[in-house]
Design a protein around this motif. Structure first.
Motif, PDB file in Angstrom:
ATOM      1  N   THR A  82       0.865  -1.167   0.000  1.00  0.00           N
ATOM      2  CA  THR A  82       0.000   0.000   0.000  1.00  0.00           C
ATOM      3  C   THR A  82       0.901   1.216   0.000  1.00  0.00           C
ATOM      4  OG1 THR A  82      -1.638  -1.168   1.334  1.00  0.00           O
ATOM      5  CG2 THR A  82      -1.827   1.232   1.228  1.00  0.00           C
ATOM      6  N   PRO A  83       0.687   2.165  -0.919  1.00  0.00           N
ATOM      7  CA  PRO A  83       1.597   3.308  -0.970  1.00  0.00           C
ATOM      8  C   PRO A  83       1.475   4.199   0.240  1.00  0.00           C
ATOM      9  CG  PRO A  83      -0.283   3.638  -2.410  1.00  0.00           C
ATOM     10  CD  PRO A  83      -0.380   2.222  -1.922  1.00  0.00           C
ATOM     11  N   PHE A  84       2.579   4.845   0.555  1.00  0.00           N
ATOM     12  CA  PHE A  84       2.545   5.856   1.594  1.00  0.00           C
ATOM     13  C   PHE A  84       1.897   7.121   1.021  1.00  0.00           C
ATOM     14  CE2 PHE A  84       4.686   3.120   4.079  1.00  0.00           C
ATOM     15  CZ  PHE A  84       5.659   3.593   4.935  1.00  0.00           C
ATOM     16  N   VAL A  85       1.269   7.924   1.899  1.00  0.00           N
ATOM     17  CA  VAL A  85       0.775   9.240   1.512  1.00  0.00           C
ATOM     18  C   VAL A  85       1.350  10.230   2.483  1.00  0.00           C
ATOM     19  CG1 VAL A  85      -1.366   8.364   0.503  1.00  0.00           C
ATOM     20  CG2 VAL A  85      -1.310   8.935   2.923  1.00  0.00           C
ATOM     21  N   LEU A  86       1.328  11.482   2.119  1.00  0.00           N
ATOM     22  CA  LEU A  86       1.919  12.520   2.948  1.00  0.00           C
ATOM     23  C   LEU A  86       0.834  13.461   3.445  1.00  0.00           C
ATOM     24  CD1 LEU A  86       5.087  13.417   0.869  1.00  0.00           C
ATOM     25  CD2 LEU A  86       4.936  11.955   2.885  1.00  0.00           C
ATOM     26  N   ALA A  87       0.977  13.904   4.677  1.00  0.00           N
ATOM     27  CA  ALA A  87       0.073  14.901   5.238  1.00  0.00           C
ATOM     28  C   ALA A  87       0.895  16.132   5.571  1.00  0.00           C
ATOM     29  CB  ALA A  87      -0.605  14.355   6.492  1.00  0.00           C
ATOM     30  N   GLY A  88       0.500  17.296   5.079  1.00  0.00           N
ATOM     31  CA  GLY A  88       1.249  18.512   5.336  1.00  0.00           C
ATOM     32  C   GLY A  88       0.512  19.408   6.318  1.00  0.00           C
ATOM     33  N   CYS A  89       1.280  20.220   7.042  1.00  0.00           N
ATOM     34  CA  CYS A  89       0.678  21.150   7.999  1.00  0.00           C
ATOM     35  C   CYS A  89       1.420  22.469   7.880  1.00  0.00           C
ATOM     36  CB  CYS A  89       0.785  20.595   9.420  1.00  0.00           C
ATOM     37  SG  CYS A  89       0.098  21.680  10.670  1.00  0.00           S
ATOM     38  N   THR A  90       0.701  23.527   7.565  1.00  0.00           N
ATOM     39  CA  THR A  90       1.340  24.825   7.412  1.00  0.00           C
ATOM     40  C   THR A  90       0.576  25.855   8.218  1.00  0.00           C
ATOM     41  OG1 THR A  90       0.021  25.430   5.489  1.00  0.00           O
ATOM     42  CG2 THR A  90       2.075  24.246   5.070  1.00  0.00           C
ATOM     43  N   PRO A 113       5.096  11.501   7.094  1.00  0.00           N
ATOM     44  CA  PRO A 113       4.499  10.343   6.438  1.00  0.00           C
ATOM     45  C   PRO A 113       3.429   9.698   7.308  1.00  0.00           C
ATOM     46  CG  PRO A 113       6.682   9.807   7.276  1.00  0.00           C
ATOM     47  CD  PRO A 113       6.500  11.289   7.455  1.00  0.00           C
ATOM     48  N   ILE A 114       2.358   9.295   6.659  1.00  0.00           N
ATOM     49  CA  ILE A 114       1.320   8.526   7.329  1.00  0.00           C
ATOM     50  C   ILE A 114       1.531   7.072   6.932  1.00  0.00           C
ATOM     51  CG2 ILE A 114      -1.150   8.117   7.543  1.00  0.00           C
ATOM     52  CD1 ILE A 114      -1.587  11.051   6.850  1.00  0.00           C
ATOM     53  N   VAL A 115       1.800   6.224   7.903  1.00  0.00           N
ATOM     54  CA  VAL A 115       2.111   4.833   7.628  1.00  0.00           C
ATOM     55  C   VAL A 115       0.826   4.016   7.646  1.00  0.00           C
ATOM     56  CG1 VAL A 115       3.458   2.833   8.339  1.00  0.00           C
ATOM     57  CG2 VAL A 115       4.363   5.143   8.720  1.00  0.00           C
ATOM     58  N   PRO A 116       0.507   3.304   6.559  1.00  0.00           N
ATOM     59  CA  PRO A 116      -0.701   2.474   6.548  1.00  0.00           C
ATOM     60  C   PRO A 116      -0.704   1.469   7.693  1.00  0.00           C
ATOM     61  CG  PRO A 116       0.202   2.695   4.343  1.00  0.00           C
ATOM     62  CD  PRO A 116       1.208   3.283   5.270  1.00  0.00           C
ATOM     63  N   ALA A 117      -1.900   1.163   8.194  1.00  0.00           N
ATOM     64  CA  ALA A 117      -2.028   0.311   9.376  1.00  0.00           C
ATOM     65  C   ALA A 117      -1.411  -1.066   9.167  1.00  0.00           C
ATOM     66  CB  ALA A 117      -3.505   0.173   9.748  1.00  0.00           C
ATOM     67  N   GLU A 118      -1.530  -1.614   7.946  1.00  0.00           N
ATOM     68  CA  GLU A 118      -0.988  -2.951   7.722  1.00  0.00           C
ATOM     69  C   GLU A 118       0.535  -2.980   7.841  1.00  0.00           C
ATOM     70  OE1 GLU A 118      -2.370  -1.643   3.510  1.00  0.00           O
ATOM     71  OE2 GLU A 118      -2.827  -1.176   5.600  1.00  0.00           O
ATOM     72  N   TYR A 119       1.192  -1.880   7.478  1.00  0.00           N
ATOM     73  CA  TYR A 119       2.639  -1.818   7.630  1.00  0.00           C
ATOM     74  C   TYR A 119       3.034  -1.604   9.090  1.00  0.00           C
ATOM     75  CZ  TYR A 119       3.767  -1.971   2.680  1.00  0.00           C
ATOM     76  OH  TYR A 119       3.951  -2.383   1.391  1.00  0.00           O
ATOM     77  N   LEU A 120       2.238  -0.847   9.803  1.00  0.00           N
ATOM     78  CA  LEU A 120       2.517  -0.674  11.230  1.00  0.00           C
ATOM     79  C   LEU A 120       2.475  -2.026  11.941  1.00  0.00           C
ATOM     80  CD1 LEU A 120       0.472   2.554  12.069  1.00  0.00           C
ATOM     81  CD2 LEU A 120       2.962   2.325  11.928  1.00  0.00           C
ATOM     82  N   ALA A 121       1.495  -2.857  11.563  1.00  0.00           N
ATOM     83  CA  ALA A 121       1.401  -4.192  12.158  1.00  0.00           C
ATOM     84  C   ALA A 121       2.553  -5.081  11.694  1.00  0.00           C
ATOM     85  CB  ALA A 121       0.063  -4.831  11.799  1.00  0.00           C
ATOM     86  N   LEU A 166       9.599   3.372  10.397  1.00  0.00           N
ATOM     87  CA  LEU A 166       9.302   3.405   8.971  1.00  0.00           C
ATOM     88  C   LEU A 166       9.437   4.796   8.374  1.00  0.00           C
ATOM     89  CD1 LEU A 166       6.321   0.898   8.743  1.00  0.00           C
ATOM     90  CD2 LEU A 166       8.783   0.478   8.575  1.00  0.00           C
ATOM     91  N   THR A 167       9.572   5.826   9.200  1.00  0.00           N
ATOM     92  CA  THR A 167       9.813   7.158   8.656  1.00  0.00           C
ATOM     93  C   THR A 167      11.223   7.269   8.096  1.00  0.00           C
ATOM     94  OG1 THR A 167      10.605   8.104  10.752  1.00  0.00           O
ATOM     95  CG2 THR A 167       8.222   8.132  10.354  1.00  0.00           C
ATOM     96  N   ARG A 168      12.082   6.304   8.405  1.00  0.00           N
ATOM     97  CA  ARG A 168      13.469   6.315   7.930  1.00  0.00           C
ATOM     98  C   ARG A 168      13.703   5.342   6.779  1.00  0.00           C
ATOM     99  NH1 ARG A 168      17.540   5.878  12.813  1.00  0.00           N
ATOM    100  NH2 ARG A 168      18.790   7.218  11.461  1.00  0.00           N
ATOM    101  N   VAL A 169      12.631   4.695   6.308  1.00  0.00           N
ATOM    102  CA  VAL A 169      12.747   3.697   5.253  1.00  0.00           C
ATOM    103  C   VAL A 169      11.894   4.116   4.063  1.00  0.00           C
ATOM    104  CG1 VAL A 169      12.480   1.259   4.658  1.00  0.00           C
ATOM    105  CG2 VAL A 169      13.033   1.912   7.014  1.00  0.00           C
ATOM    106  N   ASP A 170      12.484   4.144   2.883  1.00  0.00           N
ATOM    107  CA  ASP A 170      11.723   4.402   1.662  1.00  0.00           C
ATOM    108  C   ASP A 170      10.647   3.321   1.540  1.00  0.00           C
ATOM    109  OD1 ASP A 170      10.839   4.412  -1.052  1.00  0.00           O
ATOM    110  OD2 ASP A 170      12.691   5.389  -1.671  1.00  0.00           O
ATOM    111  N   PRO A 171       9.384   3.693   1.348  1.00  0.00           N
ATOM    112  CA  PRO A 171       8.324   2.686   1.276  1.00  0.00           C
ATOM    113  C   PRO A 171       8.508   1.664   0.172  1.00  0.00           C
ATOM    114  CG  PRO A 171       7.516   4.855   0.616  1.00  0.00           C
ATOM    115  CD  PRO A 171       8.850   5.065   1.245  1.00  0.00           C
TER     116      PRO A 171
END
Length: 229
Positions: free
Chosen positions: A18-26, A37-45, A62-67
């Motif tokens: 499942t691809p990673f998606v990004l959430a920005g806050c400005t 990065p928002i990590v999909p739940a299946e990867y967190l598990a 997983l924030t340090r690993v290219d998806p």
């Protein structure tokens, strides 16, 4: 473990990519945009802390690993039979060949230039929480770093081999190269080790339970005819 076990890759047995998606806050000012990065739940598990081990296996960062280097089932064209491990050092992937043109793909870290292993080998044996001893070449290159460890290092969370290791032999001789775990998440997808093939700890634990001793390992150092997605 049944040494005749052949891995069968199915969608029920594996977590699919499942691809990673990004959430920005400005803010309304001219402050720098912060992306997280928002990590999909299946990867967190999949990469969560592992229970039931004699030493801690922490969750992967997983924030340090290219998806692109996270474990997934993929189509893979290869002449090798089911159950073979193919290591593509250039692409930074390890493939466990499955059935019907599919493979289970793991991201890897590989050896620095000039230190890589290539060719065919066998998994002579496997170890859970192995001891680690630097090679004589490593001690000669960096005596201050590796000399004090010449007698070996006990298993544990700081051991460079991590929770599992597969020992590669060629023609009955130890190549001194291993497929093993690492807690250095950031090294996956890079060439940084002293020549061994490293996976995230959760991935080496997964691979370890799927492959028996005497598994064939093909290590490619560049494009090879007949291999690829």
């Amino acid at each position: 473990m049944d040494n005749h076990f052949v891995p069968k890759l199915t969608r029920r047995a594996l977590l699919i990519s499942t691809p990673f998606v990004l959430a920005g806050c400005t803010t309304a000012s001219r402050e720098t945009v912060v992306t997280k990065p928002i990590v999909p739940a299946e990867y967190l598990a999949m990469y969560d802390a592992v229970d039931g081990e004699p030493y801690p296996v922490d969750a992967a960062d997983l924030t340090r690993v290219d998806p692109a280097f996270l474990r997934r089932e993929v189509a893979y064209n290869t002449p090798e039979p089911t159950g073979t491990i193919v290591v593509d050092t250039q692409a930074r992937y390890l493939y466990l060949v499955g059935e019907n043109g599919m493979a289970l793909r793991y991201g890897i870290g590989v050896g620095k230039a000039g230190l890589e292993f290539s060719g065919e080998a066998l998994v002579q044996y496997k170890r859970q929480w192995p001891r680690w001893t630097p090679t004589q070449d490593m001690i000669a290159r960096e005596p201050e770093r590796y000399g004090p460890l010449a007698s070996g290092m006990e298993p544990g969370p700081l051991n460079p081999l991590g929770p599992r290791a597969l020992y590669l032999f060629k023609n009955g001789v130890d190549t001194l190269y291993r497929i093993h775990g690492t807690t250095e998440d950031w090294t996956i997808g890079k060439a940084v080790s002293s020549g061994c093939i490293r996976l995230l700890n959760q991935d080496i634990i997964d691979l370890y339970r799927r492959v028996p001793p005497k598994t064939r390992v093909i290590v490619l150092q560049g494009p090879a005819s007949g291999y690829g997605v």
